[in-house]
Enzyme design. Structure first.
Site, PDB file in Angstrom:
ATOM      1  N   CYS A   1       0.834  -1.205   0.000  1.00 38.35           N
ATOM      2  CA  CYS A   1       0.000   0.000   0.000  1.00 38.35           C
ATOM      3  C   CYS A   1       0.864   1.247   0.000  1.00 38.35           C
ATOM      4  O   CYS A   1       1.401   1.654   1.028  1.00 38.35           O
ATOM      5  CB  CYS A   1      -0.922  -0.003   1.214  1.00 38.35           C
ATOM      6  SG  CYS A   1      -2.022   1.433   1.281  1.00 38.35           S
TER       7      CYS A   1
ATOM      8  N   CYS B   1      -0.555   4.066   2.165  1.00 40.00           N
ATOM      9  CA  CYS B   1      -0.328   3.835   3.595  1.00 40.00           C
ATOM     10  C   CYS B   1       1.112   4.126   4.004  1.00 40.00           C
ATOM     11  O   CYS B   1       1.367   4.726   5.049  1.00 40.00           O
ATOM     12  CB  CYS B   1      -0.652   2.390   3.956  1.00 40.00           C
ATOM     13  SG  CYS B   1      -2.280   1.816   3.443  1.00 40.00           S
ATOM     14  N   ASP B   2       2.076   3.691   3.185  1.00 39.91           N
ATOM     15  CA  ASP B   2       3.470   3.671   3.619  1.00 39.91           C
ATOM     16  C   ASP B   2       4.426   4.537   2.801  1.00 39.91           C
ATOM     17  O   ASP B   2       5.568   4.746   3.214  1.00 39.91           O
ATOM     18  CB  ASP B   2       3.990   2.225   3.572  1.00 39.91           C
ATOM     19  CG  ASP B   2       3.174   1.286   4.443  1.00 39.91           C
ATOM     20  OD1 ASP B   2       2.678   1.739   5.494  1.00 39.91           O
ATOM     21  OD2 ASP B   2       3.025   0.102   4.074  1.00 39.91           O
TER      22      ASP B   2
END
Length: 328
Positions: A147, A150-151
């Site tokens: 992701c 997300c990261d």
């Protein structure tokens, strides 16, 4: 009817725990079948249990560990009266009300039990697809991710080269997003052309920070316990030769699989096995009294905050439905 649960939540994670908080505060005494950890798909707390740094969930200025975040949500739900069982669901019968749910806790050697419920909220999530490499699992959350949203903004990726594996729209979206942070993005694909839509492919191929690596496959993730990912080993498919590519991380962008196999034939699923919602602003499924929230019903956003919002809606929808039917 007094022996029946008013609402049962299958699965946990941000969607499940949020649904439990709202349902518990509505005095519905929800039961959460959270999963027992026998596999990554059934780990209580969902995908965030494999995330060490959550930086994009509101309320945590300096980020929070995914496991800690899920633990806090669970404790909050239990504070309001939610009953949490570590068992996982093996099968359901949604053909008539009250609904029947079979669950077991194999981790403790307990046998299968049946739970009867007037309504059900499905929050089983979706599992990211990975390449299946041993080294991939070794460096998960230490340079390996599925992701970018997300990261991607984490310090380890900023100003450094990263690798994205895949050739569809998801891979192109991930690669494009990562160009905001990485010095360059290697887009590794097994073919000599992207499978993404033409406009998405063109956008990637004209981006100066995206470098396609055609007819290639990642066969090993390189790194150390101290540094995490430092590179990948690439196989050139036509020649069969391997070579190393230096990078600070690898993002698998080869899709997700919703955890809905046990629902086959019970409610409507789309061609990718995501739960179909009757109204995109609501949480109702094709079966009256069955609701869904989170990544098992969301193939677009797949974020903790959107899953939590869907869990809120599902609990409110369930409460109102129970009141309308005279159960609550």
């Amino acid at each position: 009817m007094s022996d029946n649960q008013k609402v049962t939540i299958i699965g946990s994670g941000p969607a499940g725990w949020t649904a439990a908080i709202y349902a518990a505060r509505a005095n519905l005494k929800p039961v959460v079948l959270a999963g027992d950890g026998l596999s990554r798909e059934r780990m209580p707390g969902g995908q965030l249990m494999f995330t060490t740094e959550v930086e994009n969930y509101p309320g945590f200025e300096h980020g929070i560990d995914g496991q800690k975040m899920m633990s806090v949500m669970q404790q909050q739900a239990m504070r309001f009266g939610a009953v949490v069982k570590s068992s996982f669901v093996s099968r359901v019968d949604l053909s008539s009300r009250p609904f029947k749910i079979w669950h077991a806790d194999e981790l403790n050697g307990d046998g299968e039990e049946m739970l009867v419920s007037e309504s059900v909220i499905i929050c089983t999530g979706a599992a990211a697809n990975y390449l299946g490499l041993e080294t991939e699992r070794k460096y998960e959350n230490n340079g390996v991710s599925a992701c970018a949203v997300c990261d991607g903004a984490l310090p380890r990726f900023r100003g450094k080269p990263v690798v994205v594996v895949g050739g569809g729209d998801s891979a192109v979206e991930e690669a494009t997003y990562l160009t905001k942070f990485a010095s360059e993005v290697y887009l590794v694909h097994r073919r000599d052309a992207l499978r993404a839509s033409k406009i998405m492919a063109q956008r990637a191929l004209t981006n100066p920070r995206i470098r396609p690596v055609w007819n290639s496959a990642v066969v090993e993730v390189l790194g150390s316990d101290e540094l995490g990912v430092t590179g990948v080993r690439i196989k050139d498919i036509p020649s069969g030769k391997n070579y190393e590519l230096e990078c600070s991380g690898m993002f698998a962008a080869i899709g997700h699989t919703p955890n809905t196999a046990f629902l086959q034939g019970q409610i409507e699923l789309d061609e990718k096995k995501y739960v179909v919602l009757k109204d995109r602003f609501r949480s109702m499924t094709s079966v009256e009294g069955v609701f869904a929230a989170g990544d098992c019903a969301d193939s677009v956003y797949r974020q903790a905050i959107t899953a939590a919002g869907m869990g809120c809606k599902a609990a409110i929808d369930a409460e109102r439905w129970l009141a309308e039917t005279g159960i609550h």
